[in-house]
Design a protein around this motif. Structure first.
Motif, PDB file in Angstrom:
ATOM      1  N   UNK A 121      -7.769  -5.527   6.641  1.00 40.41           N
ATOM      2  CA  UNK A 121      -7.696  -6.059   5.518  1.00 40.41           C
ATOM      3  C   UNK A 121      -6.795  -7.236   5.503  1.00 40.41           C
ATOM      4  N   UNK A 122      -5.543  -7.279   6.166  1.00 36.96           N
ATOM      5  CA  UNK A 122      -4.877  -8.355   6.388  1.00 36.96           C
ATOM      6  C   UNK A 122      -5.279  -9.478   6.640  1.00 36.96           C
ATOM      7  N   UNK A 123      -6.457  -9.804   7.337  1.00 35.44           N
ATOM      8  CA  UNK A 123      -7.284 -11.025   7.789  1.00 35.44           C
ATOM      9  C   UNK A 123      -7.694 -11.673   6.637  1.00 35.44           C
ATOM     10  N   UNK A 124      -8.029 -10.909   5.470  1.00 32.44           N
ATOM     11  CA  UNK A 124      -8.723 -11.465   4.408  1.00 32.44           C
ATOM     12  C   UNK A 124      -7.580 -11.589   3.325  1.00 32.44           C
ATOM     13  N   UNK A 125      -6.773 -10.823   3.041  1.00 30.46           N
ATOM     14  CA  UNK A 125      -5.627 -11.012   2.077  1.00 30.46           C
ATOM     15  C   UNK A 125      -4.379 -10.281   2.533  1.00 30.46           C
ATOM     16  N   UNK A 126      -2.969 -10.829   2.578  1.00 28.60           N
ATOM     17  CA  UNK A 126      -2.026 -10.257   3.012  1.00 28.60           C
ATOM     18  C   UNK A 126      -1.861  -8.958   2.218  1.00 28.60           C
ATOM     19  N   UNK A 127      -1.094  -7.772   3.128  1.00 26.16           N
ATOM     20  CA  UNK A 127      -1.106  -6.615   2.605  1.00 26.16           C
ATOM     21  C   UNK A 127       0.555  -6.143   2.706  1.00 26.16           C
ATOM     22  N   UNK A 128       0.930  -5.794   1.838  1.00 32.69           N
ATOM     23  CA  UNK A 128       2.404  -5.332   1.684  1.00 32.69           C
ATOM     24  C   UNK A 128       2.424  -3.842   1.788  1.00 32.69           C
ATOM     25  N   UNK A 169       9.340  -1.143  -8.874  1.00 35.37           N
ATOM     26  CA  UNK A 169       9.665  -2.406  -8.786  1.00 35.37           C
ATOM     27  C   UNK A 169       8.372  -3.242  -7.980  1.00 35.37           C
ATOM     28  N   UNK A 170       7.998  -2.582  -6.947  1.00 34.80           N
ATOM     29  CA  UNK A 170       6.854  -3.082  -6.158  1.00 34.80           C
ATOM     30  C   UNK A 170       5.628  -3.287  -6.930  1.00 34.80           C
ATOM     31  N   UNK A 171       5.496  -1.986  -7.826  1.00 38.49           N
ATOM     32  CA  UNK A 171       4.182  -2.180  -8.732  1.00 38.49           C
ATOM     33  C   UNK A 171       4.231  -3.317  -9.620  1.00 38.49           C
ATOM     34  N   UNK A 172       5.559  -3.611 -10.275  1.00 36.60           N
ATOM     35  CA  UNK A 172       5.736  -4.705 -11.258  1.00 36.60           C
ATOM     36  C   UNK A 172       5.289  -6.002 -10.674  1.00 36.60           C
ATOM     37  N   UNK A 173       5.941  -6.030  -9.442  1.00 38.41           N
ATOM     38  CA  UNK A 173       5.741  -7.522  -8.846  1.00 38.41           C
ATOM     39  C   UNK A 173       4.063  -7.628  -8.512  1.00 38.41           C
ATOM     40  N   UNK A 174       3.713  -6.389  -8.023  1.00 39.85           N
ATOM     41  CA  UNK A 174       2.404  -6.689  -7.512  1.00 39.85           C
ATOM     42  C   UNK A 174       1.285  -6.927  -8.623  1.00 39.85           C
ATOM     43  N   UNK A 175       1.747  -6.478  -9.604  1.00 42.28           N
ATOM     44  CA  UNK A 175       1.113  -6.747 -11.120  1.00 42.28           C
ATOM     45  C   UNK A 175       1.068  -8.337 -11.508  1.00 42.28           C
ATOM     46  N   UNK A 176       2.258  -8.852 -11.449  1.00 36.94           N
ATOM     47  CA  UNK A 176       2.330 -10.306 -11.807  1.00 36.94           C
ATOM     48  C   UNK A 176       1.899 -11.117 -10.653  1.00 36.94           C
ATOM     49  N   UNK A 177       1.859 -10.856  -9.163  1.00 38.71           N
ATOM     50  CA  UNK A 177       1.228 -11.374  -8.360  1.00 38.71           C
ATOM     51  C   UNK A 177      -0.264 -11.024  -7.824  1.00 38.71           C
ATOM     52  N   UNK A 178      -0.834 -10.527  -8.809  1.00 38.15           N
ATOM     53  CA  UNK A 178      -2.264  -9.812  -8.611  1.00 38.15           C
ATOM     54  C   UNK A 178      -3.059 -11.058  -7.885  1.00 38.15           C
ATOM     55  N   UNK A 237      -0.986  -4.055  -2.016  1.00 42.63           N
ATOM     56  CA  UNK A 237       0.064  -2.969  -1.635  1.00 42.63           C
ATOM     57  C   UNK A 237      -0.507  -1.766  -1.246  1.00 42.63           C
ATOM     58  N   UNK A 238       0.135  -1.121  -0.334  1.00 44.19           N
ATOM     59  CA  UNK A 238      -0.159  -0.018   0.424  1.00 44.19           C
ATOM     60  C   UNK A 238       0.833   0.717   0.467  1.00 44.19           C
ATOM     61  N   UNK A 239       0.848   2.244   0.160  1.00 46.18           N
ATOM     62  CA  UNK A 239       2.086   3.049   0.602  1.00 46.18           C
ATOM     63  C   UNK A 239       1.905   3.867   1.654  1.00 46.18           C
ATOM     64  N   UNK A 240       2.767   3.910   2.737  1.00 42.81           N
ATOM     65  CA  UNK A 240       2.493   4.939   3.952  1.00 42.81           C
ATOM     66  C   UNK A 240       3.785   5.918   3.703  1.00 42.81           C
TER      67      UNK A 240
END
Length: 271
Positions: A15-22, A39-48, A53-56
């Motif tokens: 996926x990261x070859x198409x869009x960056x993955x955090x 905090x991550x989810x709020x920023x991910x929403x603003x920078x949609x 965003x992937x959680x491991x």
């Protein structure tokens, strides 16, 4: 993201070859991890649209954590084109996290910047300038575009080149290029206003060396500047040395002229 079972290579690397993955490496027992999640989810929403965003969960996927050297959590890694572009461990306030991401994420205007670079390489500088101005109007903090625009303006409008470089601070990855261009812009301004220079035997040779830089005749310029360092190193507050350093930064450490003349500059400074 697909509804199929999580697959790191597919969901992150490919996926990261198409869009960056955090990627947020976390564990359920980790209190700082739980604090970082909103905090991550709020920023991910603003920078949609800028990244995914992937959680491991490191408890469920310890082999992935080992593969990427996760030694403390939360550990956040930004994957771009299959590799880790940047990362941090621990928590960040929301504003600091967004600032970090804005610096770490590839610009959405990268393709336009490459278009401007191609135009400049083809000698179509007049066409490149409006492209660069459009990029900076949309993303004022995109330092590579500011540096490239300053290079375009350097010969025709040194004062505007300096103005363009003002926002670039010492923490930018473009700081060395910006500092080189600031030095050269000031020097080119002296060609238009030689009265700003003190009258001295070195003045004529100094202006001639600056003229050679402007004409991109770097080798004779360097030779002349190093001779000035030997004979009049304090003229224009060490201007000849600063000009050499600016040329080295502009050309890059691997350039033949940088390798050849950096040693000569050192010798001239310490004789």
């Amino acid at each position: 993201m697909s509804d199929s079972p999580f697959d790191f290579d597919r969901d992150v690397i490919e996926t990261s070859f198409t869009i960056p993955v955090l990627v947020d490496f976390w564990a359920p027992w980790c209190a700082p991890c739980r604090a970082l999640t909103p905090v991550l989810e709020a920023v991910a929403g603003r920078l949609a649209g800028r990244f995914e965003l992937v959680k491991v969960n490191t408890e469920e996927h310890p082999e992935i954590a080992r593969r990427y050297g996760v030694r403390g959590i939360p550990n956040v890694k930004l994957f771009v084109d299959g590799t880790v572009a940047d990362e941090f461990t621990g928590t960040l306030p929301e504003s600091a996290l967004e600032d970090w991401l804005q610096r770490a994420l590839p610009s959405p205007y990268q393709a336009r910047l490459e278009q401007a670079e191609a135009l400049i390489s083809a000698g179509r500088v007049a066409e490149a300038e409006p492209v660069l101005r459009q990029i900076l109007a949309a993303e004022p903090a995109y330092d590579p575009a500011a540096v490239l625009l300053a290079r375009v303006l350097l010969d025709t409008d040194p004062d505007q080149a300096l103005e363009t470089l003002k926002p670039i601070g010492p923490d930018s990855d473009q700081s060395e290029a910006a500092e080189a261009l600031r030095t050269l812009a000031r020097l080119f301004g002296l060609l238009e206003h030689p009265e700003r220079l003190a009258e001295a035997p070195a003045k004529s040779a100094y202006l001639d060396a600056i003229r050679k830089i402007r004409e991109e005749r770097y080798e004779p310029a360097l030779a002349q500047l190093i001779e000035l360092v030997r004979k009049a190193r304090d003229y224009d507050e060490g201007g000849a040395r600063k000009a050499c350093v600016a040329i080295f930064r502009l050309l890059g450490n691997g350039h033949e002229l940088t390798r050849r003349y950096r040693g000569q500059l050192s010798n001239a400074l310490y004789v």
